[in-house]
Each structure stands twice: as C-alpha cells, then as structure tokens.
Design an enzyme around this catalytic site. Structure first.
Site, PDB file in Angstrom:
ATOM      1  N   PRO A  28       4.799 -11.233   3.846  1.00 54.83           N
ATOM      2  CA  PRO A  28       5.246 -12.259   2.475  1.00 54.83           C
ATOM      3  C   PRO A  28       6.328 -11.587   1.613  1.00 54.83           C
ATOM      4  CG  PRO A  28       3.042 -11.067   2.415  1.00 54.83           C
ATOM      5  CD  PRO A  28       3.528 -10.900   3.775  1.00 54.83           C
ATOM      6  N   ASN A  29       7.024 -12.571   1.173  1.00 53.66           N
ATOM      7  CA  ASN A  29       8.016 -12.358  -0.198  1.00 53.66           C
ATOM      8  C   ASN A  29       9.358 -11.711   0.632  1.00 53.66           C
ATOM      9  OD1 ASN A  29       6.673 -13.583  -2.094  1.00 53.66           O
ATOM     10  ND2 ASN A  29       5.200 -11.830  -2.067  1.00 53.66           N
ATOM     11  N   ARG A  80      14.681 -11.173  -4.736  1.00 58.55           N
ATOM     12  CA  ARG A  80      13.415 -10.514  -5.542  1.00 58.55           C
ATOM     13  C   ARG A  80      13.690  -9.035  -5.888  1.00 58.55           C
ATOM     14  NH1 ARG A  80       8.961  -8.155  -1.097  1.00 58.55           N
ATOM     15  NH2 ARG A  80       7.687  -8.003  -2.927  1.00 58.55           N
ATOM     16  N   TYR A  82      14.624  -3.973  -4.144  1.00 55.51           N
ATOM     17  CA  TYR A  82      14.658  -3.949  -2.797  1.00 55.51           C
ATOM     18  C   TYR A  82      16.234  -4.393  -2.450  1.00 55.51           C
ATOM     19  CZ  TYR A  82       9.818  -4.695  -3.226  1.00 55.51           C
ATOM     20  OH  TYR A  82       8.355  -4.574  -3.263  1.00 55.51           O
ATOM     21  N   ALA A 127       3.116  -7.069   1.038  1.00 59.45           N
ATOM     22  CA  ALA A 127       1.679  -6.850   0.362  1.00 59.45           C
ATOM     23  C   ALA A 127       0.641  -6.473   1.106  1.00 59.45           C
ATOM     24  CB  ALA A 127       1.529  -7.775  -0.994  1.00 59.45           C
ATOM     25  N   GLU A 139       6.103   1.146  11.121  1.00 53.13           N
ATOM     26  CA  GLU A 139       5.942   0.451   9.989  1.00 53.13           C
ATOM     27  C   GLU A 139       7.005   0.589   8.980  1.00 53.13           C
ATOM     28  OE1 GLU A 139       2.746   2.342   7.577  1.00 53.13           O
ATOM     29  OE2 GLU A 139       2.716   0.929   6.230  1.00 53.13           O
ATOM     30  N   ARG A 153       5.396   4.387  -6.396  1.00 55.47           N
ATOM     31  CA  ARG A 153       5.307   3.416  -7.110  1.00 55.47           C
ATOM     32  C   ARG A 153       3.936   3.313  -7.428  1.00 55.47           C
ATOM     33  NH1 ARG A 153       7.659  -1.747  -3.984  1.00 55.47           N
ATOM     34  NH2 ARG A 153       7.340  -2.654  -5.960  1.00 55.47           N
TER      35      ARG A 153
HETATM   36  C1  DQA Z   1       7.227  -3.505   0.663  1.00 56.69           C
HETATM   37  C2  DQA Z   1       6.373  -2.772  -0.298  1.00 56.69           C
HETATM   38  C3  DQA Z   1       4.933  -3.671  -0.493  1.00 56.69           C
HETATM   39  O1  DQA Z   1       4.339  -2.906  -1.431  1.00 56.69           O
HETATM   40  C4  DQA Z   1       5.365  -4.750  -1.416  1.00 56.69           C
HETATM   41  O2  DQA Z   1       4.359  -5.689  -1.679  1.00 56.69           O
HETATM   42  C5  DQA Z   1       6.565  -5.451  -0.456  1.00 56.69           C
HETATM   43  C6  DQA Z   1       7.588  -4.982   0.089  1.00 56.69           C
HETATM   44  C7  DQA Z   1       8.830  -2.871   0.890  1.00 56.69           C
HETATM   45  O3  DQA Z   1       9.328  -3.038   1.847  1.00 56.69           O
HETATM   46  O4  DQA Z   1       9.067  -1.801   0.279  1.00 56.69           O
HETATM   47  O5  DQA Z   1       6.383  -6.828  -0.322  1.00 56.69           O
HETATM   48  O6  DQA Z   1       6.392  -3.433   1.877  1.00 56.69           O
END
Ligand code: DQA
Length: 147
Positions: A9-10, A17, A22, A76, A97, A106
C-alpha cells in the site's frame, strides 16, 4: 531466473508521498528501471503493486512453482500482516524484504516486521536502490530462506 517484485500500500504514490522520507522517484520510474536492470542481468521480472492485503496474498500464492524468488516491500502491512507472512511461508520461495526508508530510526511500530521473520535478507534505508540490491541478493542465493 524469474523474480516477482511486490509493493504494498501507498508505494504507487512514490514521488508524491512524503518525498523527504521516500524520495522523489515515482513508482513508474522505479518499475521501468527494475525492468531494464533485470533485462541486463538476464532475469525475467514481474512487478506488482496493490493497496489490498488479500490481493497481495493471492499474488504470493500465484507465484508458487512459477517464480524463483520474491522481492517484497509490504509497506505498512510489514508491521501488521501475519497473512502475508503465512503466504510467503506457504510458497516457500526465497524472499528479500525491502524498505526504502530506514524503518529502525522511525516510529517504534515500524520496527516490527512479520514478513522479516521469513525473508532471508532485509534491506532498509537504501532508498529505491534497495530493490536492486534485493535482486542481486536473490541472484546470489542458493535457494536459502528462513522461517
Ligand atoms: C516502507 C516503510 C513502512 O513503514 C511504510 O508503512 C511504508 C513504506 C518503506 O519502504 O520504507 O509504506 O515499507
């Protein structure tokens, strides 16, 4: 070798964003670069992004016997999804990962990773370069994965 790159997501909002966290690179640009990097390395790649946990589970399941490795940034869902962890365990493919940001520096809730319990390597805080490092890690793996 066939690699599946999954973004949660996102991550389709990359470039828009929180660019201070990022970066400014868009998701489309990242996908384009991943395809040309894999072509150079002689790797077949499929990129997939979804904002929906169940769709990510379905996609991991569909990789069974069809892919040789998975690169996953679950967004997330990293911090919440036992379902994604179980899907990775079910298919048993080597998985890496990736987190664009340095999750360790963070909020405390970002320091828990369910997916990381399975993946044989985690790359965090290297920006979008982390995806390319993850592909290299899969190319160098001997099929190792851990639970
Ligand atoms: C993320 C880190 C996660 O905590 C966050 O919710 C994301 C992006 C990262 O790529 O740093 O959506 O996975």
């Amino acid at each position: 070798m066939k690699i599946l790159v999954i973004n949660g997501p996102n991550l389709n909002m990359l470039g828009i964003r929180e660019p201070d966290i990022y970066g400014k690179e868009t998701y489309e640009s990242l996908v384009e670069k991943l395809h040309s990097y894999c072509k150079e390395k002689g790797v077949e790649v499929k990129t997939y992004q979804s904002n929906h946990e169940g769709d990510i589970v379905d996609t991991i399941q569909s990789a069974y016997k069809r892919f040789d490795g998975i690169v996953i940034n679950p967004g997330a869902y990293t911090h919440t999804s036992i379902a994604i962890l179980d899907a990775l365990k079910a298919v048993g493919l080597p998985a890496v990962e990736v987190h664009i940001s340095d999750v360790d520096s963070r909020e405390p809730f970002r320091q828990i990773s369910y997916v990381g319990l399975y993946c044989f390597k985690t790359i965090k805080g290297h920006g979008t370069n982390g995806y390319f490092e993850a592909i290299d890690a899969l190319l160098n793996t001997n099929g190792e994965s851990k639970c």
